[in-house]
Design a protein around this motif. Structure first.
Motif, short mmCIF file in Angstrom:
data_model
loop_
_atom_site.label_atom_id
_atom_site.label_comp_id
_atom_site.label_asym_id
_atom_site.label_seq_id
_atom_site.Cartn_x
_atom_site.Cartn_y
_atom_site.Cartn_z
N LEU A 23 94.94 -32.97 -2.31
CA LEU A 23 94.54 -32.17 -3.46
C LEU A 23 94.91 -32.88 -4.75
CD1 LEU A 23 95.69 -28.59 -2.35
CD2 LEU A 23 93.45 -29.66 -2.08
N ARG A 24 94.14 -32.62 -5.80
CA ARG A 24 94.41 -33.28 -7.09
C ARG A 24 95.65 -32.71 -7.77
NH1 ARG A 24 89.16 -31.08 -10.53
NH2 ARG A 24 89.69 -28.85 -10.53
N ASN A 25 96.03 -31.50 -7.40
CA ASN A 25 97.29 -30.92 -7.88
C ASN A 25 97.75 -29.86 -6.89
OD1 ASN A 25 96.17 -28.28 -8.66
ND2 ASN A 25 95.25 -29.37 -10.40
N ARG A 26 98.85 -29.20 -7.16
CA ARG A 26 99.50 -28.31 -6.20
C ARG A 26 99.21 -26.84 -6.47
NH1 ARG A 26 104.20 -31.07 -3.79
NH2 ARG A 26 104.10 -33.27 -4.37
N VAL A 27 98.17 -26.55 -7.23
CA VAL A 27 97.82 -25.18 -7.58
C VAL A 27 96.59 -24.75 -6.78
CG1 VAL A 27 97.25 -23.56 -9.41
CG2 VAL A 27 98.73 -25.52 -9.90
N ALA A 52 84.02 -21.75 -11.33
CA ALA A 52 84.80 -21.53 -12.55
C ALA A 52 86.25 -21.95 -12.36
CB ALA A 52 84.72 -20.06 -12.97
N TYR A 53 86.84 -21.67 -11.21
CA TYR A 53 88.23 -22.06 -10.97
C TYR A 53 88.35 -23.55 -10.72
CZ TYR A 53 88.56 -17.06 -10.59
OH TYR A 53 88.46 -15.72 -10.86
N VAL A 58 92.08 -25.96 -10.89
CA VAL A 58 92.88 -25.78 -9.69
C VAL A 58 92.65 -26.93 -8.71
CG1 VAL A 58 92.89 -23.26 -9.88
CG2 VAL A 58 91.15 -24.38 -8.47
N GLY A 59 93.64 -27.15 -7.85
CA GLY A 59 93.47 -28.15 -6.82
C GLY A 59 92.54 -27.70 -5.72
N MET A 60 92.61 -26.39 -5.41
CA MET A 60 91.75 -25.82 -4.36
C MET A 60 91.50 -24.35 -4.66
SD MET A 60 92.11 -26.07 -0.20
CE MET A 60 93.71 -25.22 -0.06
N GLY A 100 85.47 -31.55 -8.65
CA GLY A 100 86.69 -32.29 -8.35
C GLY A 100 87.75 -31.52 -7.60
N ALA A 101 87.44 -30.29 -7.17
CA ALA A 101 88.42 -29.46 -6.45
C ALA A 101 88.06 -29.39 -4.97
CB ALA A 101 88.47 -28.06 -7.05
#
Length: 411
Positions: A23-27, A52-53, A58-60, A100-101
């Protein structure tokens, strides 16, 4: 004697992995039933909801709730895994990936929480159970039902891979079917699926094994499991800890997301904050509307809100397993995210704060002091009957899943 310094807590906005998934981040956008599918198919509204999210950082994002069987739906328009649903699901995953998510599918069976009238089939439960909301009895699931539904989870997971999902989140919470088997309050069976904790956990473990076998290492497998049903005599931490350990030992789970409450017996227990009785009554049919107005306070309780309100209990699970864990409940801003990272949680899951502000993550990355505007009024909860949204940002236009042609709908 000197002690070595503790390693710094991870950056919540840094990339991280869940099993084979990066994931691109942990959210993570937590699963909130969107009320935007139609005839069990993806609509443009549902696609836009998750885009939208993804666009917001968000990462996912998590698509909820995708039933593994027709009779497992809690709403007649809920997605379940048919050939007709697949093209729309693929368009949804492609659209999220373009931003990108990653995207996860929450899979499960509503069990005693399912809607027998909408599904045209009896609800299933570990033992016969009266559901006050639907004013009907759920019938006891047979061993044949258990085997069929276990395989249905595996088939849903295979289809999730085919549709382009990056993960499946298996619903073992809220007294949906697998969770109701865990609960001594609901499960009164005397066979191999009732009695001892090992027996009551058998169904959940069999589901997770079937899902893992179905996907192999192609996508991530997350289990969303109760720590506390929120009712006397229900499943609680003392039993959740060994079940979490068993799932880890089984090797069927890439990450755990701990939750709480019972959609069957205490639906507000997870959603700390106000109980919007009037708004719930407004969306209910008669005679349930009158019942909510008359005695709603008896089963729609208000609980004080505080940030990270599930942390105290989830910390007990964190100490018992080495699996990556996702902290849910009262994640509103960077300080709470950083607290979760310091406590050893690898990911955080957000719901109401993102309903209020879908782009909150992008803004937090630019300015860590950005406050959440969510006031935890919980008036978003009844909107899942007409399209889940924050009522404070609604501009007076009521969306509904039947508006617009469903993506992938075959007339």
């Amino acid at each position: 004697m000197t002690t070595s310094p503790q390693p710094p807590a991870p950056d919540v906005f840094a990339p991280a992995g869940i099993g084979p998934l990066q994931l691109r981040n942990r959210v993570i956008k937590a699963a909130t039933y969107e009320g935007l599918s139609h005839r069990s198919l993806v609509t443009r509204d549902l696609l836009d909801f998750h885009v939208a999210y993804a666009r917001g950082g968000v990462g996912m994002t998590t698509v909820a709730y995708c039933a593994v069987a027709r009779e497992g739906r809690t709403d007649r328009h809920q997605i379940y895994w048919t050939d007709e649903a697949m093209p729309g699901l693929r368009r949804l995953t492609d659209a999220v990936h373009a931003e990108g998510a990653a995207v996860s599918a929450q899979i499960g069976h509503g069990g005693p929480v399912a809607s027998p009238k909408a599904n045209g089939a009896p609800a299933l439960s570990p033992s016969k159970h009266f559901h006050a909301t639907s004013l009907s009895w759920a019938q006891e699931a047979s061993v044949a039902d258990i085997r069929r539904i276990t395989e249905a989870h595996a088939e849903a997971a295979r289809r999730a891979v085919e549709a382009g999902f990056d993960a499946v989140e298996v619903h073992l919470g809220h007294n949906y079917l697998a969770s109701s088997f865990l609960s001594p309050r609901v499960n009164h069976r005397t066979d191999a699926y009732g009695g001892s904790l090992e027996n009551r956990a058998r169904f959940a473990r069999e589901i997770m094994k079937a899902v893992r076998d179905a996907v192999g290492g192609r996508i991530a497998v997350i289990a969303k499991m109760n720590m506390d049903d929120g009712v006397p005599g229900g499943f609680w931490l003392d039993e959740a800890i060994p079940v979490a350990r068993w799932l880890e030992q089984d090797g069927t789970v890439d990450a755990l997301e701990m939750t709480a409450g019972s959609s069957l017996l205490n639906p507000m227990y997870l959603f700390k904050g106000d109980a919007p009785l009037g708004e719930f009554a407004d969306v209910m049919p008669q005679p349930i509307k009158l019942g909510v107005k008359a005695v709603g306070k008896r089963f729609l309780h208000s609980y004080p809100y505080r940030d990270a309100y599930l942390l105290e209990d989830a910390r007990q699970i964190r100490a018992a397993v080495d699996l990556p864990m996702i902290l849910l409940g009262g994640i509103t801003g960077k300080p709470v995210m950083d607290l979760a990272m310091r406590e050893g949680f690898e990911f955080v899951a957000m719901a109401r704060a993102l309903l209020r502000e879908p782009d909150l993550i992008n803004r937090l990355q630019k300015n860590a002091d950005t406050p959440s505007l969510c006031i935890h009024c919980n008036k978003c909860m009844p909107t899942n009957f007409t399209g889940t949204r924050c009522v404070l940002t609604d501009r007076g236009t009521t969306r509904h899943a039947s508006w617009g042609k469903p993506e992938g709908y075959v007339a």
